[in-house]
Scaffold this motif. Structure first.
Motif, short mmCIF file in Angstrom:
data_model
loop_
_atom_site.label_atom_id
_atom_site.label_comp_id
_atom_site.label_asym_id
_atom_site.label_seq_id
_atom_site.Cartn_x
_atom_site.Cartn_y
_atom_site.Cartn_z
N UNK A 85 21.82 -16.02 2.36
CA UNK A 85 21.47 -17.02 1.34
C UNK A 85 20.10 -17.62 1.65
N UNK A 86 19.89 -17.99 2.94
CA UNK A 86 18.63 -18.63 3.34
C UNK A 86 17.47 -17.63 3.24
N UNK A 87 17.78 -16.36 3.54
CA UNK A 87 16.77 -15.31 3.48
C UNK A 87 16.28 -15.13 2.05
N UNK A 88 17.21 -15.21 1.09
CA UNK A 88 16.85 -15.07 -0.32
C UNK A 88 15.89 -16.19 -0.75
N UNK A 89 16.20 -17.42 -0.29
CA UNK A 89 15.33 -18.56 -0.62
C UNK A 89 13.94 -18.36 -0.01
N UNK A 90 13.91 -17.89 1.25
CA UNK A 90 12.64 -17.62 1.92
C UNK A 90 11.80 -16.63 1.11
N UNK A 91 12.44 -15.52 0.68
CA UNK A 91 11.73 -14.49 -0.09
C UNK A 91 11.20 -15.05 -1.41
N UNK A 92 12.07 -15.82 -2.11
CA UNK A 92 11.67 -16.41 -3.40
C UNK A 92 10.48 -17.35 -3.23
N UNK A 93 10.53 -18.17 -2.18
CA UNK A 93 9.50 -19.18 -1.97
C UNK A 93 8.17 -18.58 -1.51
N UNK A 94 8.26 -17.59 -0.61
CA UNK A 94 7.03 -17.06 0.00
C UNK A 94 6.44 -15.90 -0.79
N UNK A 95 7.25 -15.30 -1.68
CA UNK A 95 6.73 -14.32 -2.62
C UNK A 95 6.24 -13.01 -2.03
N UNK A 96 6.74 -12.66 -0.85
CA UNK A 96 6.35 -11.37 -0.26
C UNK A 96 7.42 -10.94 0.75
N UNK A 97 7.45 -9.67 1.11
CA UNK A 97 8.46 -9.22 2.09
C UNK A 97 8.34 -10.02 3.39
N UNK A 98 9.49 -10.43 3.90
CA UNK A 98 9.49 -11.29 5.08
C UNK A 98 8.94 -10.60 6.32
N UNK A 132 12.07 -24.49 8.52
CA UNK A 132 12.99 -25.43 7.88
C UNK A 132 13.14 -24.97 6.43
N UNK A 133 14.37 -24.59 6.05
CA UNK A 133 14.61 -24.01 4.72
C UNK A 133 15.56 -24.93 3.95
N UNK A 134 15.13 -25.33 2.76
CA UNK A 134 15.98 -26.20 1.95
C UNK A 134 17.16 -25.41 1.38
N UNK A 135 18.33 -26.01 1.43
CA UNK A 135 19.53 -25.35 0.93
C UNK A 135 19.49 -25.24 -0.60
N UNK A 136 20.13 -24.21 -1.16
CA UNK A 136 20.05 -24.00 -2.62
C UNK A 136 20.71 -25.12 -3.41
N UNK A 137 20.06 -25.51 -4.50
CA UNK A 137 20.66 -26.48 -5.43
C UNK A 137 20.62 -27.93 -4.98
N UNK A 138 20.06 -28.19 -3.79
CA UNK A 138 20.10 -29.55 -3.22
C UNK A 138 19.40 -30.56 -4.14
N UNK A 139 18.23 -30.19 -4.62
CA UNK A 139 17.43 -31.15 -5.40
C UNK A 139 18.14 -31.53 -6.70
#
Length: 420
Positions: A85-98, A132-139
């Protein structure tokens, strides 16, 4: 927009469901004291309410002592989400292969709280970092919950206008501002950069903060230099990295005190976990999610208060607190000073001769802070939250002196620059 509306409605349904369950348990006879019941309910409601509980714990200026005390137990350690789940957020936010950014990421988090999860990693360029990765849906959850709380507060104010002369909706707005800032990691990154610049400008090479890797940081992801060290209160471990723990403590205190006048904010959470002694002996300040800012018109009174504390002038302390606080009454400053003097003598008796645990120090700090605020309120004063945050950090340092340098006088030692 529609999706957010549906999610918001679903969240309100979840909230009402938890409140309903609490009500059913109450009817069945499960009736703990009200502060404990509220704290347990908050923990069941999740992220927003856990943060709200922590706000209550650090705001004796707003809430009754029994609630402030109970909410010290409000835990912000939540189950870790799967790394996928956290990896998916990282990929979405950073916009490139990790694998273009990180050569490795530890799937087991270093910490998991209500808003974010922290993982250790290594950049492809070789540096050790923490992410530090924000959890999904928190905001969305925070906004929905806080809007619900704000509407409830306005209804309460209409139904019971004499409930308190402190505006409930105003408190919710203050909480909203604090929490939404914690969700914006760009703000935290800017805090880190500002504090780093303050250290450079003041030629302070005895303290440091983690470097931010801006090209791999976003509003929901913060990549920072990883620090290796020990907590400020771990005397035995500190002795392994420095021969002079007292000097290390003085560096930490002088850094924080000089930030009050030379930086645009002060670190408002210097508990033992956020101050590290690094392997090279420097003091590392971490976690700049909570900072305090003092309004210029309040600063002179705060400065006078600190000066009065340093020389044990209780009349000066009382006078400054009257100028800092908000009141609808005439204050008897002499009586107020006598009450502060009594509290000060109690504090002296409370300090043990043997070293004690950091957790005990934290409890003691909270108790003393509550007593100080209670005395002010008995005299008709209400204090801004920033003042409570400021005094709390003072008390933390007072406890650290008793742990690391029991022979040192915090207010007389010439090595401590304080505000001189």
């Amino acid at each position: 927009m529609i999706v957010n509306g549906i999610k918001g409605a679903f969240r309100i349904g979840q909230t009402l469901s938890v409140l309903g369950k609490t009500g059913v348990n109450w009817v069945r006879g499960d009736r703990p004291p009200t502060p404990r019941l509220l704290r347990q309910t908050f923990e069941n409601l999740g992220a927003t309410y856990i943060k709200l509980g922590q706000f209550i714990a650090s705001s004796p200026t707003f809430f009754p002592p029994s609630y402030v005390e109970e909410f010290q137990n409000c835990l912000d350690r939540t189950p870790a989400l799967p790394f996928s789940v956290m990896k998916r957020i990282l990929r979405e936010e950073l916009g490139q292969p990790l694998d273009r950014i990180y050569s490795e990421i530890d799937p087991v988090p270093l910490a998991s709280a209500s808003i974010a999860q922290v993982h250790s990693a290594k950049l492809v360029s070789g540096e050790d970092v923490v992410i530090k990765i924000q959890k999904p849906g928190v905001e969305n959850i925070l906004l929905t919950d806080l809007n619900f709380l704000y509407a409830s507060a306005r209804i309460l104010e209409t139904i019971a206008p004499k409930l308190s002369w402190t505006s409930l909706s105003g408190i919710v707005e203050e909480i909203q501002k604090t929490m939404m800032e914690e969700c914006d990691f760009i703000k935290e990154a800017n805090n880190l950069k500002t504090f780093r610049q303050f250290l450079l400008d003041s030629h302070n090479d005895g303290a440091t903060v983690p470097m931010v890797y801006e090209n791999v940081s976003t509003r929901r992801v913060l990549t920072m230099e990883r620090f290796y060290g020990v907590p400020l209160t771990d005397l035995e471990s500190i002795r392994e990295v420095t021969s002079d723990p007292e000097r290390t403590l003085i560096t930490a205190m002088n850094t924080w005190f000089s930030s009050l006048t030379q930086c645009e904010f002060f670190h408002a959470d210097v508990h033992a976990g956020n101050l590290m002694v690094l392997r090279d002996g420097r003091v590392g300040f971490i976690d700049f999610g909570i900072v305090g800012r003092i309004k210029p018109d309040t600063w002179q009174a705060v400065s006078d208060f600190i000066s009065a504390v340093m020389v044990g002038n209780f009349e000066g302390m009382a006078g400054a607190m009257v100028r800092i606080g908000v009141t609808h009454e005439t204050i008897d400053v002499d009586q107020f000073a006598d009450d502060l003097r009594r509290l000060y003598h109690q504090m002296d008796h409370m300090v043990p001769d043997t070293p004690y645990l950091a957790e005990e120090a934290e409890d003691e700090v909270n108790n003393i802070l509550m007593d100080m605020v209670k005395i002010g309120e008995q005299h008709g004063l209400h204090f801004p939250r920033e003042f409570a945050l400021l005094i709390k950090q003072f008390l933390y340092f007072d406890r650290y002196v008793h742990i690391l340098a029991p022979e040192m006088d915090m207010f007389m030692d010439e090595r401590l620059t304080m505000l001189h």
